[in-house]
Design a protein around this motif. Structure first.
Motif, PDB file in Angstrom:
ATOM      1  N   GLY A   1     -12.548   6.185  -7.826  1.00  0.00           N
ATOM      2  CA  GLY A   1     -12.741   6.290  -6.385  1.00  0.00           C
ATOM      3  C   GLY A   1     -13.465   5.106  -5.780  1.00  0.00           C
ATOM      4  N   PHE A   2     -13.833   4.106  -6.602  1.00  0.00           N
ATOM      5  CA  PHE A   2     -14.499   2.903  -6.107  1.00  0.00           C
ATOM      6  C   PHE A   2     -13.418   1.857  -5.836  1.00  0.00           C
ATOM      7  CE2 PHE A   2     -16.913  -0.977  -6.048  1.00  0.00           C
ATOM      8  CZ  PHE A   2     -18.169  -0.617  -5.585  1.00  0.00           C
ATOM      9  N   TRP A   3     -13.191   1.567  -4.557  1.00  0.00           N
ATOM     10  CA  TRP A   3     -12.145   0.640  -4.123  1.00  0.00           C
ATOM     11  C   TRP A   3     -12.765  -0.691  -3.737  1.00  0.00           C
ATOM     12  CZ3 TRP A   3      -6.992   1.576  -4.515  1.00  0.00           C
ATOM     13  CH2 TRP A   3      -6.620   2.888  -4.822  1.00  0.00           C
ATOM     14  N   GLN A   4     -12.110  -1.768  -4.153  1.00  0.00           N
ATOM     15  CA  GLN A   4     -12.661  -3.086  -3.909  1.00  0.00           C
ATOM     16  C   GLN A   4     -11.571  -4.158  -3.909  1.00  0.00           C
ATOM     17  OE1 GLN A   4     -14.090  -3.204  -8.452  1.00  0.00           O
ATOM     18  NE2 GLN A   4     -15.007  -4.795  -7.244  1.00  0.00           N
ATOM     19  N   SER A   5     -11.950  -5.317  -3.419  1.00  0.00           N
ATOM     20  CA  SER A   5     -11.119  -6.510  -3.557  1.00  0.00           C
ATOM     21  C   SER A   5     -11.378  -7.077  -4.950  1.00  0.00           C
ATOM     22  CB  SER A   5     -11.495  -7.532  -2.485  1.00  0.00           C
ATOM     23  OG  SER A   5     -11.163  -7.057  -1.198  1.00  0.00           O
TER      24      SER A   5
END
Length: 152
Positions: free
Chosen positions: A34-38
């Protein structure tokens, strides 16, 4: 500050991958889910931020910086390292410095995820991507880029 090879360097890069139409690539980390990043990553010993950005881009997406317009934004932010990740750094390290980059692609390109780092990906309009980004620095970088895209 004492630094050994077993600890991460508290200097990192953030690379926002986006299309000319304003679609931003976000990657979901394996842990925590659930950790979204570039694209992100720490510098390796002797590496410049630009070298690290190009390396991380390739490792995390399979994309080369030559696939589009690669840009060093000449901007960095400092932030406290979250307790959950502090064990990766030397005991006296509490902050990280993050350098911002971007890669503008003409359109969405196929992405090859690193299965040890990321479990999923999404191409989202820049406003939705900024809202979904899990870190405030990533959100701010996407918002700054989006403002530039809207100004064109």
């Amino acid at each position: 500050m004492t630094q050994t090879a077993s600890y991460k360097t508290p200097v990192s890069v953030l690379v926002v991958v986006h299309t000319s139409a304003g679609e931003v690539l976000l990657l979901e980390r394996v842990a925590p889910p659930g950790f979204w990043q570039s694209v992100t990553g720490s510098l390796e010993p002797g590496e410049t931020p630009q070298q690290a950005a190009r390396r991380e881009l390739e490792e995390e997406t399979g994309l080369s910086a030559a696939a589009g317009q690669f840009r060093d934004h000449q901007h960095c932010v400092r932030f406290p390292i979250l307790p959950a990740w502090r064990h990766r750094y030397a005991a006296d390290v509490r902050e990280n410095t993050e350098h911002w980059f971007s890669l503008r692609l003409p359109r969405q390109l196929p992405i090859r995820l690193s299965p040890t780092e990321h479990r999923d990906l999404r191409w989202l309009d820049w406003r939705t991507a900024a809202a979904q980004a899990s870190s405030w620095t990533n959100r701010d970088a996407i918002l700054a880029l989006g403002a530039e895209l809207d100004a064109r």
